[in-house]
Design a protein around this motif. Sequence first.
Motif, PDB file in Angstrom:
ATOM      1  N   MET A 131       0.844  -1.174   0.000  1.00 36.61           N
ATOM      2  CA  MET A 131       0.000   0.000   0.000  1.00 36.61           C
ATOM      3  C   MET A 131       0.890   1.238   0.000  1.00 36.61           C
ATOM      4  O   MET A 131       1.846   1.318   0.774  1.00 36.61           O
ATOM      5  N   THR A 132       0.580   2.157  -0.873  1.00 33.15           N
ATOM      6  CA  THR A 132       1.336   3.401  -0.950  1.00 33.15           C
ATOM      7  C   THR A 132       0.601   4.505  -0.192  1.00 33.15           C
ATOM      8  O   THR A 132      -0.554   4.336   0.213  1.00 33.15           O
ATOM      9  N   ARG A 133       1.280   5.618  -0.064  1.00 34.52           N
ATOM     10  CA  ARG A 133       0.680   6.765   0.610  1.00 34.52           C
ATOM     11  C   ARG A 133      -0.600   7.216  -0.109  1.00 34.52           C
ATOM     12  O   ARG A 133      -1.616   7.500   0.522  1.00 34.52           O
ATOM     13  N   SER A 134      -0.547   7.263  -1.443  1.00 30.54           N
ATOM     14  CA  SER A 134      -1.736   7.681  -2.200  1.00 30.54           C
ATOM     15  C   SER A 134      -2.863   6.660  -2.070  1.00 30.54           C
ATOM     16  O   SER A 134      -4.044   7.033  -2.061  1.00 30.54           O
ATOM     17  N   ASP A 135      -2.530   5.359  -1.945  1.00 31.90           N
ATOM     18  CA  ASP A 135      -3.548   4.337  -1.699  1.00 31.90           C
ATOM     19  C   ASP A 135      -4.250   4.589  -0.362  1.00 31.90           C
ATOM     20  O   ASP A 135      -5.462   4.450  -0.246  1.00 31.90           O
ATOM     21  N   LEU A 136      -3.468   4.944   0.650  1.00 33.68           N
ATOM     22  CA  LEU A 136      -4.010   5.232   1.969  1.00 33.68           C
ATOM     23  C   LEU A 136      -4.938   6.449   1.928  1.00 33.68           C
ATOM     24  O   LEU A 136      -6.027   6.432   2.502  1.00 33.68           O
ATOM     25  N   VAL A 137      -4.523   7.485   1.219  1.00 31.49           N
ATOM     26  CA  VAL A 137      -5.352   8.687   1.077  1.00 31.49           C
ATOM     27  C   VAL A 137      -6.670   8.336   0.390  1.00 31.49           C
ATOM     28  O   VAL A 137      -7.753   8.730   0.850  1.00 31.49           O
ATOM     29  N   THR A 138      -6.610   7.581  -0.674  1.00 31.79           N
ATOM     30  CA  THR A 138      -7.813   7.180  -1.402  1.00 31.79           C
ATOM     31  C   THR A 138      -8.726   6.336  -0.525  1.00 31.79           C
ATOM     32  O   THR A 138      -9.953   6.529  -0.512  1.00 31.79           O
ATOM     33  N   LEU A 139      -8.160   5.396   0.226  1.00 26.36           N
ATOM     34  CA  LEU A 139      -8.949   4.544   1.115  1.00 26.36           C
ATOM     35  C   LEU A 139      -9.668   5.379   2.174  1.00 26.36           C
ATOM     36  O   LEU A 139     -10.858   5.166   2.436  1.00 26.36           O
ATOM     37  N   LEU A 140      -8.967   6.333   2.771  1.00 26.29           N
ATOM     38  CA  LEU A 140      -9.592   7.201   3.773  1.00 26.29           C
ATOM     39  C   LEU A 140     -10.716   8.032   3.170  1.00 26.29           C
ATOM     40  O   LEU A 140     -11.795   8.153   3.761  1.00 26.29           O
ATOM     41  N   ALA A 141     -10.467   8.622   2.017  1.00 26.33           N
ATOM     42  CA  ALA A 141     -11.478   9.455   1.364  1.00 26.33           C
ATOM     43  C   ALA A 141     -12.710   8.626   0.986  1.00 26.33           C
ATOM     44  O   ALA A 141     -13.841   9.100   1.115  1.00 26.33           O
ATOM     45  N   ASP A 142     -12.497   7.380   0.547  1.00 29.64           N
ATOM     46  CA  ASP A 142     -13.612   6.512   0.170  1.00 29.64           C
ATOM     47  C   ASP A 142     -14.390   6.028   1.396  1.00 29.64           C
ATOM     48  O   ASP A 142     -15.613   5.953   1.384  1.00 29.64           O
ATOM     49  N   ARG A 143     -13.664   5.692   2.460  1.00 29.12           N
ATOM     50  CA  ARG A 143     -14.309   5.145   3.656  1.00 29.12           C
ATOM     51  C   ARG A 143     -15.093   6.203   4.429  1.00 29.12           C
ATOM     52  O   ARG A 143     -16.122   5.919   5.012  1.00 29.12           O
ATOM     53  N   PHE A 144     -14.570   7.425   4.457  1.00 28.03           N
ATOM     54  CA  PHE A 144     -15.228   8.503   5.183  1.00 28.03           C
ATOM     55  C   PHE A 144     -15.734   9.529   4.175  1.00 28.03           C
ATOM     56  O   PHE A 144     -14.983  10.395   3.723  1.00 28.03           O
ATOM     57  N   GLY A 145     -16.992   9.422   3.821  1.00 27.69           N
ATOM     58  CA  GLY A 145     -17.593  10.255   2.781  1.00 27.69           C
ATOM     59  C   GLY A 145     -17.531  11.745   3.064  1.00 27.69           C
ATOM     60  O   GLY A 145     -17.513  12.560   2.144  1.00 27.69           O
ATOM     61  N   GLN A 146     -17.482  12.119   4.355  1.00 29.32           N
ATOM     62  CA  GLN A 146     -17.414  13.544   4.689  1.00 29.32           C
ATOM     63  C   GLN A 146     -16.036  14.138   4.416  1.00 29.32           C
ATOM     64  O   GLN A 146     -15.872  15.357   4.413  1.00 29.32           O
ATOM     65  N   LEU A 147     -15.039  13.295   4.186  1.00 27.07           N
ATOM     66  CA  LEU A 147     -13.685  13.774   3.888  1.00 27.07           C
ATOM     67  C   LEU A 147     -13.501  13.892   2.376  1.00 27.07           C
ATOM     68  O   LEU A 147     -13.775  12.942   1.645  1.00 27.07           O
ATOM     69  N   THR A 148     -13.018  15.027   1.942  1.00 25.88           N
ATOM     70  CA  THR A 148     -12.643  15.150   0.534  1.00 25.88           C
ATOM     71  C   THR A 148     -11.280  14.495   0.360  1.00 25.88           C
ATOM     72  O   THR A 148     -10.580  14.213   1.335  1.00 25.88           O
ATOM     73  N   HIS A 149     -10.917  14.260  -0.874  1.00 24.55           N
ATOM     74  CA  HIS A 149      -9.599  13.683  -1.149  1.00 24.55           C
ATOM     75  C   HIS A 149      -8.497  14.585  -0.575  1.00 24.55           C
ATOM     76  O   HIS A 149      -7.532  14.104   0.008  1.00 24.55           O
ATOM     77  N   ARG A 150      -8.687  15.900  -0.718  1.00 23.19           N
ATOM     78  CA  ARG A 150      -7.700  16.859  -0.216  1.00 23.19           C
ATOM     79  C   ARG A 150      -7.606  16.807   1.312  1.00 23.19           C
ATOM     80  O   ARG A 150      -6.514  16.867   1.876  1.00 23.19           O
ATOM     81  N   ASP A 151      -8.748  16.665   1.999  1.00 28.94           N
ATOM     82  CA  ASP A 151      -8.748  16.560   3.463  1.00 28.94           C
ATOM     83  C   ASP A 151      -8.043  15.288   3.925  1.00 28.94           C
ATOM     84  O   ASP A 151      -7.279  15.297   4.889  1.00 28.94           O
ATOM     85  N   ALA A 152      -8.307  14.178   3.247  1.00 29.96           N
ATOM     86  CA  ALA A 152      -7.664  12.911   3.590  1.00 29.96           C
ATOM     87  C   ALA A 152      -6.158  13.000   3.365  1.00 29.96           C
ATOM     88  O   ALA A 152      -5.370  12.520   4.188  1.00 29.96           O
ATOM     89  N   GLU A 153      -5.768  13.640   2.281  1.00 28.74           N
ATOM     90  CA  GLU A 153      -4.349  13.816   1.991  1.00 28.74           C
ATOM     91  C   GLU A 153      -3.682  14.664   3.078  1.00 28.74           C
ATOM     92  O   GLU A 153      -2.586  14.352   3.549  1.00 28.74           O
ATOM     93  N   PHE A 154      -4.362  15.724   3.505  1.00 27.12           N
ATOM     94  CA  PHE A 154      -3.832  16.585   4.559  1.00 27.12           C
ATOM     95  C   PHE A 154      -3.714  15.822   5.876  1.00 27.12           C
ATOM     96  O   PHE A 154      -2.729  15.965   6.605  1.00 27.12           O
ATOM     97  N   ALA A 155      -4.703  14.979   6.191  1.00 28.99           N
ATOM     98  CA  ALA A 155      -4.677  14.195   7.429  1.00 28.99           C
ATOM     99  C   ALA A 155      -3.499  13.222   7.440  1.00 28.99           C
ATOM    100  O   ALA A 155      -2.772  13.109   8.438  1.00 28.99           O
ATOM    101  N   VAL A 156      -3.298  12.515   6.328  1.00 29.27           N
ATOM    102  CA  VAL A 156      -2.197  11.553   6.240  1.00 29.27           C
ATOM    103  C   VAL A 156      -0.857  12.287   6.331  1.00 29.27           C
ATOM    104  O   VAL A 156       0.043  11.870   7.065  1.00 29.27           O
ATOM    105  N   LYS A 157      -0.724  13.392   5.616  1.00 28.40           N
ATOM    106  CA  LYS A 157       0.523  14.162   5.644  1.00 28.40           C
ATOM    107  C   LYS A 157       0.810  14.681   7.047  1.00 28.40           C
ATOM    108  O   LYS A 157       1.939  14.589   7.533  1.00 28.40           O
TER     109      LYS A 157
END
Length: 101
Positions: free
Chosen positions: A1-27
Amino acid sequence: MTRSDLVTLLADRFGQLTHRDAEFAVKTMLDAMTEALGRGHRIEIRGFGSFAINRRPPRMGRNPRSGEPVGIPEKLVPHFKPGKALREAVDRIDDGGSSAA
């Protein structure tokens, strides 16, 4: 699993998070962990594992081409030790989901 995979998984699992929010959280999380390790702190995530810094003492090595001795300086390297729950989960996956106990 890569960092971008993790961001995508978070954004998909939590609908209230945008892709940008998930990316910011992981970073933010990874930056905080990097900073803590850089200061020499230990990180423990219960059920997952712990991160610590190991010291590799200075030693003498050899240049593979010439065979000459080369001094290798001390290094501080990150080390991960998996927790019991992670080890057991990986073992269950490896066994095909069957339990030996």
